[in-house]
Design a protein around this motif. Structure first.
Motif, PDB file in Angstrom:
ATOM      1  N   UNK A 144       0.834  -1.198   0.000  1.00 28.28           N
ATOM      2  CA  UNK A 144       0.000   0.000   0.000  1.00 28.28           C
ATOM      3  C   UNK A 144       0.873   1.255   0.000  1.00 28.28           C
ATOM      4  N   UNK A 145       1.939   1.241   0.797  1.00 24.01           N
ATOM      5  CA  UNK A 145       2.864   2.370   0.799  1.00 24.01           C
ATOM      6  C   UNK A 145       3.505   2.572  -0.558  1.00 24.01           C
ATOM      7  N   UNK A 146       3.802   1.472  -1.264  1.00 19.20           N
ATOM      8  CA  UNK A 146       4.385   1.588  -2.603  1.00 19.20           C
ATOM      9  C   UNK A 146       3.383   2.200  -3.571  1.00 19.20           C
ATOM     10  N   UNK A 147       2.122   1.778  -3.502  1.00 18.20           N
ATOM     11  CA  UNK A 147       1.088   2.363  -4.357  1.00 18.20           C
ATOM     12  C   UNK A 147       0.954   3.868  -4.110  1.00 18.20           C
ATOM     13  N   UNK A 148       0.947   4.243  -2.830  1.00 20.70           N
ATOM     14  CA  UNK A 148       0.801   5.643  -2.465  1.00 20.70           C
ATOM     15  C   UNK A 148       1.981   6.471  -2.971  1.00 20.70           C
ATOM     16  N   UNK A 149       3.194   5.976  -2.750  1.00 21.29           N
ATOM     17  CA  UNK A 149       4.379   6.721  -3.179  1.00 21.29           C
ATOM     18  C   UNK A 149       4.471   6.797  -4.693  1.00 21.29           C
ATOM     19  N   UNK A 150       4.029   5.745  -5.387  1.00 27.32           N
ATOM     20  CA  UNK A 150       4.024   5.802  -6.847  1.00 27.32           C
ATOM     21  C   UNK A 150       3.153   6.958  -7.334  1.00 27.32           C
ATOM     22  N   UNK A 151       1.959   7.055  -6.781  1.00 29.32           N
ATOM     23  CA  UNK A 151       1.066   8.144  -7.176  1.00 29.32           C
ATOM     24  C   UNK A 151       1.700   9.506  -6.898  1.00 29.32           C
ATOM     25  N   UNK A 152       2.288   9.640  -5.700  1.00 31.37           N
ATOM     26  CA  UNK A 152       2.862  10.926  -5.318  1.00 31.37           C
ATOM     27  C   UNK A 152       4.073  11.274  -6.187  1.00 31.37           C
ATOM     28  N   UNK A 153       4.928  10.291  -6.464  1.00 27.61           N
ATOM     29  CA  UNK A 153       6.115  10.561  -7.280  1.00 27.61           C
ATOM     30  C   UNK A 153       5.735  10.917  -8.716  1.00 27.61           C
ATOM     31  N   UNK A 154       4.733  10.249  -9.263  1.00 30.00           N
ATOM     32  CA  UNK A 154       4.312  10.560 -10.632  1.00 30.00           C
ATOM     33  C   UNK A 154       3.810  11.991 -10.729  1.00 30.00           C
ATOM     34  N   UNK A 155       3.070  12.427  -9.722  1.00 32.11           N
ATOM     35  CA  UNK A 155       2.513  13.777  -9.779  1.00 32.11           C
ATOM     36  C   UNK A 155       3.579  14.854  -9.573  1.00 32.11           C
ATOM     37  N   UNK A 156       4.608  14.550  -8.792  1.00 34.57           N
ATOM     38  CA  UNK A 156       5.659  15.545  -8.560  1.00 34.57           C
ATOM     39  C   UNK A 156       6.728  15.519  -9.651  1.00 34.57           C
ATOM     40  N   UNK A 157       6.992  14.333 -10.243  1.00 40.22           N
ATOM     41  CA  UNK A 157       8.057  14.205 -11.244  1.00 40.22           C
ATOM     42  C   UNK A 157       7.565  14.400 -12.671  1.00 40.22           C
ATOM     43  N   UNK A 158       6.272  14.143 -12.932  1.00 40.43           N
ATOM     44  CA  UNK A 158       5.718  14.184 -14.288  1.00 40.43           C
ATOM     45  C   UNK A 158       6.583  13.411 -15.272  1.00 40.43           C
ATOM     46  N   UNK A 159       6.830  12.104 -15.023  1.00 36.49           N
ATOM     47  CA  UNK A 159       7.680  11.330 -15.928  1.00 36.49           C
ATOM     48  C   UNK A 159       7.055  11.201 -17.316  1.00 36.49           C
ATOM     49  N   UNK A 160       7.925  11.103 -18.330  1.00 39.67           N
ATOM     50  CA  UNK A 160       7.463  11.133 -19.712  1.00 39.67           C
ATOM     51  C   UNK A 160       6.584   9.940 -20.060  1.00 39.67           C
ATOM     52  N   UNK A 161       6.863   8.771 -19.485  1.00 39.05           N
ATOM     53  CA  UNK A 161       6.148   7.561 -19.885  1.00 39.05           C
ATOM     54  C   UNK A 161       4.982   7.214 -18.967  1.00 39.05           C
ATOM     55  N   UNK A 162       4.699   8.022 -17.955  1.00 39.03           N
ATOM     56  CA  UNK A 162       3.492   7.850 -17.135  1.00 39.03           C
ATOM     57  C   UNK A 162       2.493   8.910 -17.552  1.00 39.03           C
ATOM     58  N   UNK A 163       1.293   8.497 -17.855  1.00 42.02           N
ATOM     59  CA  UNK A 163       0.274   9.465 -18.264  1.00 42.02           C
ATOM     60  C   UNK A 163      -0.940   9.394 -17.344  1.00 42.02           C
ATOM     61  N   UNK A 164      -1.404   8.187 -17.060  1.00 39.50           N
ATOM     62  CA  UNK A 164      -2.690   8.017 -16.380  1.00 39.50           C
ATOM     63  C   UNK A 164      -2.724   8.656 -15.006  1.00 39.50           C
ATOM     64  N   UNK A 165      -1.608   8.646 -14.250  1.00 39.76           N
ATOM     65  CA  UNK A 165      -1.640   9.130 -12.870  1.00 39.76           C
ATOM     66  C   UNK A 165      -1.011  10.511 -12.700  1.00 39.76           C
ATOM     67  N   UNK A 166      -0.737  11.198 -13.784  1.00 37.95           N
ATOM     68  CA  UNK A 166      -0.195  12.553 -13.626  1.00 37.95           C
ATOM     69  C   UNK A 166      -1.220  13.452 -12.961  1.00 37.95           C
ATOM     70  N   UNK A 167      -0.716  14.539 -12.393  1.00 42.74           N
ATOM     71  CA  UNK A 167      -1.599  15.480 -11.694  1.00 42.74           C
ATOM     72  C   UNK A 167      -2.668  16.001 -12.654  1.00 42.74           C
ATOM     73  N   UNK A 168      -3.909  15.895 -12.241  1.00 41.62           N
ATOM     74  CA  UNK A 168      -5.010  16.341 -13.096  1.00 41.62           C
ATOM     75  C   UNK A 168      -5.628  17.610 -12.506  1.00 41.62           C
ATOM     76  N   UNK A 169      -5.772  18.607 -13.357  1.00 40.13           N
ATOM     77  CA  UNK A 169      -6.424  19.842 -12.923  1.00 40.13           C
ATOM     78  C   UNK A 169      -7.894  19.842 -13.287  1.00 40.13           C
ATOM     79  N   UNK A 170      -8.401  18.717 -13.821  1.00 35.51           N
ATOM     80  CA  UNK A 170      -9.773  18.675 -14.324  1.00 35.51           C
ATOM     81  C   UNK A 170     -10.730  17.984 -13.365  1.00 35.51           C
ATOM     82  N   UNK A 171     -10.257  17.578 -12.185  1.00 35.57           N
ATOM     83  CA  UNK A 171     -11.131  16.911 -11.217  1.00 35.57           C
ATOM     84  C   UNK A 171     -12.303  17.820 -10.846  1.00 35.57           C
ATOM     85  N   UNK A 172     -13.490  17.253 -10.814  1.00 36.11           N
ATOM     86  CA  UNK A 172     -14.671  18.067 -10.518  1.00 36.11           C
ATOM     87  C   UNK A 172     -15.715  17.236  -9.787  1.00 36.11           C
ATOM     88  N   UNK A 173     -16.749  17.929  -9.328  1.00 38.99           N
ATOM     89  CA  UNK A 173     -17.847  17.319  -8.579  1.00 38.99           C
ATOM     90  C   UNK A 173     -19.165  17.831  -9.142  1.00 38.99           C
TER      91      UNK A 173
END
Length: 452
Positions: free
Chosen positions: A259-288
């Motif tokens: 679970x910690x690995x899943x959490x850190x993966x999400x956090x690292x993808x959003x802070x690093x914006x790696x070129x080959x990760x797309x699905x979990x990058x930081x999204x500014x389109x979240x809405x309710x």
């Protein structure tokens, strides 16, 4: 196999649990290519009684191990002999697991490329039902002196590999060994030492390109297996092949659990914006969605418009949704299921009967056959399963994960659907919310109140 260095290993133990039982004898046969270079064995004082049924099997008694060195005293000798060699054992998970546990108790790490002769026999001789060492000894006419003693069994395992070129197709044998070992083909720009020193723990890894740009962030239950798997030539797909060609450096971040690995993966993808990760990058389109006034379409509310970007600050919200299109698609699905009016959902702009009314799937708000209040009540009921949930605890909580192999303990803290870091509450992240919600639903008792 002339270019490989092997250590054929067998252990005798006081039981079957690496965490509770101990090694009573170790036998090692060292082979460089086709040449045997050393045999070594030692009784080991396990520090625990040997059960009678184990003595009946191995012949090793409590009197025999009394006065023998404990494993910690033998560790330097064992480590020196195994270093840089392929670890070969029959049912290798058992022997490898016991050695790792003994090294860990002594405050040391142990890792190696592992070849299991049970798996090798199954791969080469699938027509046989049994692949126990006794069956291999009979089938391949192997020496069987000192059976159930460590050095005798290590010799038998060595003899099994010696006769395989006679009893199996040489090309199939080489292919089977290569695939079972999953040895990586190191790309030219990456130091091979990076792949050799990888831990066998859960965690996150980052592939880095020539300019220092993160290329890819991934998670793993076993960092050594997962990372090296990217570089295993025979298992690469086209995407892996393109990715590994760009890798110049590697970072790993061990965690205590998945679970910690899943959490850190999400956090690292959003802070690093790696070129080959797309699905979990930081999204500014979240809405309710917020249903406010009877007869009017629910309003789509971006996360950034909420007070402190906190969905719990405004009761009654539905979501989150990844985008406005996702929110509208959810409304359309609810409309079809509950006979809601397309116009009242904001999905129809023309005068007169909405499309759903024309095909008799709307109860008639748009034609005056249903009151705005009744429709609004039905819309609220339809949205209920999508409501953003209340935080199910009285306050902040912590999830404790333990890695029994390394002794690492991680305390993962959360409050109001947000991760808590060293600097306090982190911004609301819809991906963390979904991950955390699933984990809580599976076992809410795993979360304990956070001591302040």
């Amino acid at each position: 196999m002339p270019d490989r260095r092997f250590a054929f290993v067998d252990l005798e133990t006081s039981g079957v649990s690496p965490s509770e039982d101990r090694i009573t004898e170790i036998g090692i046969v060292l082979v460089d290519g086709d040449e045997q270079v050393e045999e070594w064995s030692s009784l080991v004082d396990p520090g625990v009684p040997i059960p009678p049924e184990i003595t009946a099997l191995t012949g090793i008694t409590n009197e025999m191990v009394r006065g023998a060195p404990p494993f910690e005293a033998l560790l330097p000798e064992v480590a020196r002999r195994l270093e840089g060699r392929v670890f070969v054992a029959h049912n290798a998970r058992f022997d490898y697991g016991f050695l790792k546990a003994e090294f860990r108790r002594a405050g040391e790490r142990f890792g190696a490329d592992v070849l299991c002769t049970v798996r090798l026999s199954r791969r080469l001789f699938p027509q046989y039902g049994s692949h126990r060492l006794d069956a291999l000894i009979d089938r391949h006419r192997l020496p069987s002196a000192d059976r159930h003693r460590a050095l005798g069994d290590a010799r038998a395992i060595r003899a099994f590999l010696q006769v395989l070129p006679r009893d199996a197709d040489p090309d199939e044998l080489e292919t089977a060994i290569r695939e079972l070992l999953k040895l990586p083909a190191t790309p030219p720009h990456l130091d091979p030492a990076h792949l050799e020193s990888l831990p066998e723990s859960p965690g996150v890894y980052v592939f880095i390109g020539a300019s220092g740009q993160p290329l890819y962030v991934g998670k793993a239950r076993n960092l050594r297996e997962r990372v090296r798997g990217h570089f295993y030539a025979d298992s690469r797909n086209a995407n892996d092949a393109r990715l590994v060609a760009e890798v110049h450096a590697l970072e790993v971040e061990p965690t205590a659990g998945e679970f910690g690995a899943l959490l850190r993966e999400m956090q690292r993808i959003k802070t690093c914006a790696p070129l080959h990760n797309v699905a979990l990058r930081r999204r500014e389109t979240t809405c309710f969605l917020r249903a406010e006034v009877p007869g009017r379409a629910p309003r789509i509310v971006p996360l950034a418009e909420l007070e402190h970007a906190d969905p719990l600050a405004e009761p009654g919200l539905a979501g989150p949704f990844g985008s406005r299109a996702g929110a509208r698609a959810a409304l359309a699905a609810l409309g079809r299921e509950h006979r809601l009016c397309d116009r009242a959902l904001g999905l129809w702009a023309r005068d007169g009967a909405c499309f759903s009314r024309q095909v008799r799937r709307c109860d008639g708000l748009c034609t005056g056959d249903e009151s705005a209040e009744t429709h609004h009540a039905r819309l609220h009921a339809a949205l209920a399963p999508l409501r953003f949930p209340e935080w199910p605890f009285a306050g902040p909580v912590v999830l404790v994960e333990h890695d029994t192999d390394t002794g690492r303990v991680d305390r993962l803290a959360f409050d109001r659907w947000r991760a808590l870091g060293p600097d306090g509450e982190q911004p609301f992240d819809p991906d963390v919310f979904k991950l955390l919600r699933r984990r809580i639903a599976r076992d809410p008792r795993a979360f304990e109140p956070l001591a302040r």
